[in-house]
Design an enzyme around this catalytic site. Structure first.
Site, PDB file in Angstrom:
ATOM      1  CB  THR A  12       3.147 -22.301 -38.575  1.00  0.00           C
ATOM      2  OG1 THR A  12       2.919 -21.529 -37.096  1.00  0.00           O
ATOM      3  CG2 THR A  12       4.436 -21.186 -38.937  1.00  0.00           C
ATOM      4  CB  SER A  57      -3.484 -25.130 -33.824  1.00  0.00           C
ATOM      5  OG  SER A  57      -1.889 -25.032 -32.902  1.00  0.00           O
ATOM      6  CG  ASP A  89       1.042 -22.516 -30.792  1.00  0.00           C
ATOM      7  OD1 ASP A  89       1.872 -22.565 -30.946  1.00  0.00           O
ATOM      8  OD2 ASP A  89       0.917 -21.493 -30.852  1.00  0.00           O
ATOM      9  CB  THR A 275       2.701 -36.530 -12.578  1.00  0.00           C
ATOM     10  OG1 THR A 275       4.010 -35.455 -12.700  1.00  0.00           O
ATOM     11  CG2 THR A 275       3.371 -37.205 -13.859  1.00  0.00           C
TER      12      THR A 275
END
Ligand code: ASP
Length: 342
Positions: A12, A57, A89, A275
């Site tokens: 961006t 990205s 991203d 996790t």
């Protein structure tokens, strides 16, 4: 005078609005630097390289990480630090990948980008870019880099790259490092948290350019079916599975589930337990719902992020090491990506 190399990959920060479609797309580097005349006021030598075709990205790929690592390798002795302009991203993946690929780092590699293009008046890109350059060139009294690691600078905070994740697509404050302290905070001054910043390596930089992306992430959810689990575990050619588990590394205790995992491990698949919680860690054996995983040979990801787990696997599989060695290295802290508790 310090020499910094700016590497523009896209994102961006350098985007402009397509006149016809109204969508944001990457623009060239000249446009970007024109928007930041402050760059010429730095008391350092700033050079830049740009990808021929800057990318959003979300199009990031291991082959681009190799290209990036090669640019850093080629210019390593000439520059004091590197600033990589990158879309937010997948920035956490790139930072994690580079941390594994660049072994024995003694110079800063600072990734940054922005949520608003640099040509927009309210952009966050200018501050991010200017402070990232300052951090990349910061040295102590002995003339050594203050941040000799791969880090992400975003919205007044510097994070260890392989501890970060993008958690907000709206706020300027887009990144978090839930399991590791910030490395620096930029206010009126930049305050470095020296106790948390990694030490520079005295060894020669070693750049690892083999990455193997034959991996899959199995994201658990209540109700995950046998047929889906079976299909994922039997994908032809996969070498490793990130088991994206609940809480402290927990998973269903159904016999079919454990048996499928066990069969996959017996066939040679490496299963890495990471996790879904952003904070905290995998503790296999804490609950009944993870003790079977421990017994059948699932490897604990401790407090690793998904981004670091995926790229650590790509890096280790790319080394063509015996499976036992890979499993052993997965459990170890290689680049500050996990905190081991004794
Ligand atoms: N889609 C953009 C990218 O990752 C978002 C950003 O740069 O913040 O390239």
């Amino acid at each position: 005078m310090n020499k910094i190399l700016l590497i523009y990959t896209g994102g961006t920060i350098g985007m402009m609005q397509d006149a016809k479609l109204g969508t944001l797309r990457p623009f060239n580097f000249k446009h970007l630097t024109k928007q930041v005349p402050e760059l010429s006021r730095f008391n350092l030598e700033l050079h830049s390289v740009s990808f021929k075709k800057p990318i959003d990205s979300s199009n990031m790929h291991p082959r681009v990480w190799i290209e990036l690592a090669e640019i850093i390798e080629t210019n390593y002795n000439t520059y004091d630090g590197f600033v990589v302009l990158h879309g937010s991203d997948t920035m956490a993946y790139t930072a994690s990948a580079l941390s594994f690929m660049l072994e024995n780092l003694s110079k800063p590699v600072i990734l940054t980008g922005s949520q608003l293009p640099i040509g927009i008046i309210r952009t966050d890109g200018k501050e991010n870019l200017i402070t990232a350059i300052e951090i990349a060139s910061a040295k102590n009294k002995e003339g050594k880099a203050l941040v000799p690691e791969v880090a992400i600078y975003f919205e007044y905070e510097l994070f260890r790259g392989n501890r970060t994740l993008k958690y907000n697509s709206e706020h300027f404050d887009a990144f978090q490092s839930p399991n590791y302290p910030v490395l620096a905070e930029a206010g009126v001054q930049i305050i470095y948290n020296n106790n948390s910043i990694g030490k520079a390596s005295a060894k020669k930089l070693s750049v690892h350019k083999n990455l193997d992306n034959d991996i899959v992430v199995l994201n658990l959810f209540p109700g995950i079916s046998k047929k889906i689990t079976e299909a994922v575990l039997s994908i032809s050619g996969i070498k490793s599975v990130v088991l994206h588990s609940f809480g402290a590394g927990n998973a269903p205790t159904d016999d079919w589930f454990i048996n499928l995992l066990k069969q996959a491990i017996d066939k040679g698949l490496i299963i890495y337990n990471v996790t879904q919680c952003l904070e905290g860690r995998v503790i296999q054996g804490k609950y009944e719902t993870s003790s079977q995983l421990q017994k059948i040979g699932v490897i604990s990801g401790e407090d690793i992020t998904l981004e670091a787990a995926v790229t650590k696997l790509m890096f280790l599989l790319g080394q063509k090491l015996p499976s036992s060695k890979i499993k052993n290295l997965l459990s170890q802290n290689l680049r500050g990506e996990i905190t081991l508790v004794k």
